[in-house]
Design a protein around this motif. Structure first.
Motif, PDB file in Angstrom:
ATOM      1  N   VAL A   9      -1.144   8.719   4.537  1.00 16.89           N
ATOM      2  CA  VAL A   9      -1.364   8.612   3.083  1.00 16.89           C
ATOM      3  C   VAL A   9      -0.831   7.277   2.580  1.00 16.89           C
ATOM      4  N   SER A  10       0.375   6.910   3.049  1.00 15.28           N
ATOM      5  CA  SER A  10       0.969   5.640   2.595  1.00 15.28           C
ATOM      6  C   SER A  10       0.122   4.453   3.029  1.00 15.28           C
TER       7      SER A  10
ATOM      8  N   LYS B 298       6.074  20.147  14.081  1.00 18.90           N
ATOM      9  CA  LYS B 298       5.683  20.178  12.678  1.00 18.90           C
ATOM     10  C   LYS B 298       6.214  18.954  11.938  1.00 18.90           C
TER      11      LYS B 298
ATOM     12  N   VAL C 282       3.557   9.114  -3.626  1.00 21.84           N
ATOM     13  CA  VAL C 282       2.891   7.956  -3.004  1.00 21.84           C
ATOM     14  C   VAL C 282       1.543   7.720  -3.680  1.00 21.84           C
TER      15      VAL C 282
ATOM     16  N   PHE D 270       1.344  12.599   8.556  1.00 19.00           N
ATOM     17  CA  PHE D 270       0.507  12.773   7.371  1.00 19.00           C
ATOM     18  C   PHE D 270       0.949  11.819   6.260  1.00 19.00           C
ATOM     19  N   LEU D 271       2.272  11.804   6.024  1.00 18.64           N
ATOM     20  CA  LEU D 271       2.801  10.943   4.968  1.00 18.64           C
ATOM     21  C   LEU D 271       2.522   9.478   5.287  1.00 18.64           C
TER      22      LEU D 271
ATOM     23  N   LEU E 226      -4.176  -0.779  -2.412  1.00 22.73           N
ATOM     24  CA  LEU E 226      -3.443  -1.753  -3.239  1.00 22.73           C
ATOM     25  C   LEU E 226      -3.772  -3.176  -2.813  1.00 22.73           C
TER      26      LEU E 226
ATOM     27  N   VAL F 141      -7.159  -4.060  -4.268  1.00 21.93           N
ATOM     28  CA  VAL F 141      -7.111  -4.343  -5.714  1.00 21.93           C
ATOM     29  C   VAL F 141      -6.434  -5.684  -5.965  1.00 21.93           C
ATOM     30  N   ASN F 142      -5.358  -5.935  -5.188  1.00 20.10           N
ATOM     31  CA  ASN F 142      -4.637  -7.198  -5.372  1.00 20.10           C
ATOM     32  C   ASN F 142      -5.533  -8.391  -5.071  1.00 20.10           C
TER      33      ASN F 142
ATOM     34  N   ILE G 255      -5.450 -13.315 -12.266  1.00 18.87           N
ATOM     35  CA  ILE G 255      -4.122 -13.478 -12.867  1.00 18.87           C
ATOM     36  C   ILE G 255      -3.687 -14.937 -12.773  1.00 18.87           C
TER      37      ILE G 255
ATOM     38  N   ILE H 295      -8.583  -8.638  -5.560  1.00 17.55           N
ATOM     39  CA  ILE H 295      -9.518  -8.864  -6.668  1.00 17.55           C
ATOM     40  C   ILE H 295      -8.792  -9.471  -7.868  1.00 17.55           C
ATOM     41  N   THR H 296      -7.590  -8.910  -8.179  1.00 17.29           N
ATOM     42  CA  THR H 296      -6.944  -9.302  -9.432  1.00 17.29           C
ATOM     43  C   THR H 296      -6.118 -10.582  -9.311  1.00 17.29           C
TER      44      THR H 296
ATOM     45  N   MET I 133      -2.067  -3.794 -11.948  1.00 21.23           N
ATOM     46  CA  MET I 133      -2.645  -5.102 -11.585  1.00 21.23           C
ATOM     47  C   MET I 133      -3.923  -5.362 -12.378  1.00 21.23           C
TER      48      MET I 133
ATOM     49  N   ALA J  41      -2.904   4.228   0.864  1.00 22.08           N
ATOM     50  CA  ALA J  41      -2.506   3.725  -0.456  1.00 22.08           C
ATOM     51  C   ALA J  41      -2.257   2.227  -0.386  1.00 22.08           C
TER      52      ALA J  41
ATOM     53  N   LEU K 113       4.131  16.210   9.849  1.00 22.40           N
ATOM     54  CA  LEU K 113       4.370  15.882   8.444  1.00 22.40           C
ATOM     55  C   LEU K 113       4.577  14.377   8.258  1.00 22.40           C
TER      56      LEU K 113
END
Lengths: 216, 303
Positions: free
Chosen positions: B14-15, B3, A73, B10-11, B22, B25-26, B33, B28-29, A84, B18, B7
């Motif tokens: 994190v996702s 448990k 991930v 947690f995943l 993203l 960033v998108n 583009i 900005i870009t 990007m 992330a 888990l």
């Protein structure tokens, strides 16, 4: 001293491409010109440094059972973000490399370094390892690309990816004597095999003589 | 159990982080583009709308022929079309512009390598002049003798028209296949000022040897061909052309030579200065040079 050793490992001793045979697929596909090699190299260096840093930072909180999915991930997010940015600021590189930027996600070098190094070492060392491995990868790509481009097209050139301005262009082999096979995948395999063999021979020659005798 | 939930949580966190990064960033870009997508086409768009303000539009084209849709501030829309004609290795790329009212106001080829003098006729003024009279409610003509190329172009035009109507919320126009049309031959009066062609006449009895500048010497790029003067042998009887034959051809092979073909030259027989003759589309300069020679010979005979 130890740090220096880690940093330089990527060039010869543990060269990811010729030594560890990692990330071959994209290497063979995009090593047609110096521009592509440098573009891909920079992308991989960035991904490696950032992913190594993030994973090293999180190494104590990532549960061991799901560490691989978490790495993926993180790496995927970093690659997508860098893709990007490349699309926005280096359009010519983006167009030339196409799908291979996205494919960095599954490039074994990245996941390999995350698992083998970043998950066990501190942030600074991990970033240094990322830089070293990335430079080693770039160095291998550039070697293959220069050989393929010069033999295949007779020309070597470099353009500024931000502005598309030609920095230099040099014809080394006259138009009539180029070997266009080297621009195809056949040329890629051939070049790769020869360079890998050369590196293996060099590493063999470095080994102490006594050890060789012992093997006999 | 506990448990597993930990888990998963947690995943998921994190996702989510992330995903958030993203998204940032998108944001900005994406504008950069988008701006660049227009910058790449800016030059081509300006061929149709000089000094226009362009904005790339999102679109969905079922045919896959339309590669770009651009809105021109206050003027209309431009559609970039890529379609495969007779030459399967090089697709035809062109742009067609609709005004806000739905009239076709521009048609510009960007790339095509259709057979010279056959498929390429679709990209001459003769075709586009007819097209510029059409609107978003019409079907578009194909050309006889260039059916494959013109059909490919018309498919793209239809797709562009449908998109234009969708964007503006207008009714869809039913596509009806059109019978190929002949491009109307352009008629030219023999007796006019052809002095730029610089026809030189040598008289020998009733035959007139005329040499004349053609396309090559007037407009041609001499790095590709060795252009020389065209030369004709013309016989005149009673102020009328009795025969005309080609002696030397000095223009572009496969383009100009359609205008020195004997079937074309034979139309001059029995013509006088005041008659009209056909012009060869796509070989205008060379056919003009023929007409200039004929006029020069007739003038020499009249003296």
């Amino acid at each position: 001293m130890n740090r220096m050793k880690n940093f330089t490992a990527g060039f010869i001793r543990e060269n990811p491409v010729f030594g560890l045979y990692l990330g071959i697929c994209s290497t063979l596909a995009i090593s047609t010109s110096l521009n592509n090699a440098l573009g891909m190299g920079i992308a991989v260096i960035l991904v490696l440094i950032v992913s190594n840093a993030v994973i090293s930072l999180m190494r104590n909180i990532i549960p061991d059972d799901i560490r691989i999915p978490v790495y993926i991930v993180i790496i995927a997010a970093i690659v997508k973000a860098i893709e990007m940015l490349i699309h926005a600021y280096m359009p010519s590189i983006y167009n030339a490399l196409g799908v291979f930027i996205q494919l960095i996600v599954v490039n074994c070098i990245i996941l390999g370094r995350a698992e083998a190094f970043a998950s066990k070492n501190n942030v600074f060392d991990s970033m240094l390892d990322g830089l070293g491995m990335g430079l080693g990868y770039t160095f291998s790509l550039v070697m293959i690309s220069v050989i393929r481009q010069v033999l295949g097209t007779g020309i070597i050139d470099l353009t500024n990816p931000m502005t598309d301005q030609l920095i230099f262009q040099l014809r080394i082999i006259p138009e009539n004597y180029k070997i266009s096979m080297f621009t195809t995948s056949t040329g890629a395999f051939l070049t790769f095999a020869l360079l890998a063999a050369a590196l293996a021979a060099y590493k063999n020659s470095l080994e102490p003589k006594t050890k060789k005798k012992g093997v006999k | 159990m506990k448990k597993t939930v930990q888990l998963m949580l947690f995943l998921a966190i994190v996702s989510a982080i992330a995903g958030g990064i993203l998204g940032y960033v998108n944001s900005i870009t994406a504008p950069v583009i988008e701006k660049m997508a227009i910058a790449a086409e800016q030059k081509n768009l300006e061929l149709l709308f000089p000094n226009g303000e362009f904005k790339a539009l999102e679109f969905k084209d079922e045919t896959g022929l339309v590669k770009g849709v651009y809105q021109v501030e206050g003027q209309g829309y431009v559609f970039k079309v890529e379609t495969v004609g007779y030459n399967s290795s090089t697709p035809i790329v062109y742009m067609v512009a609709f005004s806000n009212e739905g009239n076709i106001i521009g048609f510009k080829e960007l790339q095509q390598q259709e057979t010279n003098g056959i498929g390429s006729r679709v990209f001459t003024d003769e075709y586009s002049q007819g097209l510029l009279k059409k609107t978003n409610k019409d079907n578009y003509d194909t050309l006889t003798g260039a059916t494959v190329t013109s059909t490919a172009v018309v498919k793209g035009l239809n797709a562009s028209r449908d998109l234009f109507n969708t964007i503006n919320g207008l009714e869809k126009v039913e596509t009806v296949e059109q019978e190929p049309k002949e491009v109307q031959a352009v008629k030219v009066l023999i007796n006019q000022d052809w002095s730029v062609y610089d026809a030189q006449v040598t008289v020998e009895g009733s035959t007139y040897q005329v040499n004349v500048k053609g396309y090559g010497l007037l407009e041609g790029d001499s790095s590709h061909f060795d252009y020389v003067r065209n030369e004709f042998m013309i016989e005149i009887e009673d102020q009328k052309i009795k025969s005309i034959t080609l002696v030397t051809f000095g223009d572009t092979p496969n383009i100009g030579d359609k205008a020195v073909d004997q079937t074309y030259l034979d139309q001059f027989i029995d013509k006088t200065m005041d008659d009209e003759v056909d012009l060869v589309t796509g070989a205008t300069y060379t056919s003009n040079s023929v007409i200039a020679s004929v006029l020069a010979a007739l003038q020499a005979a009249g003296q």
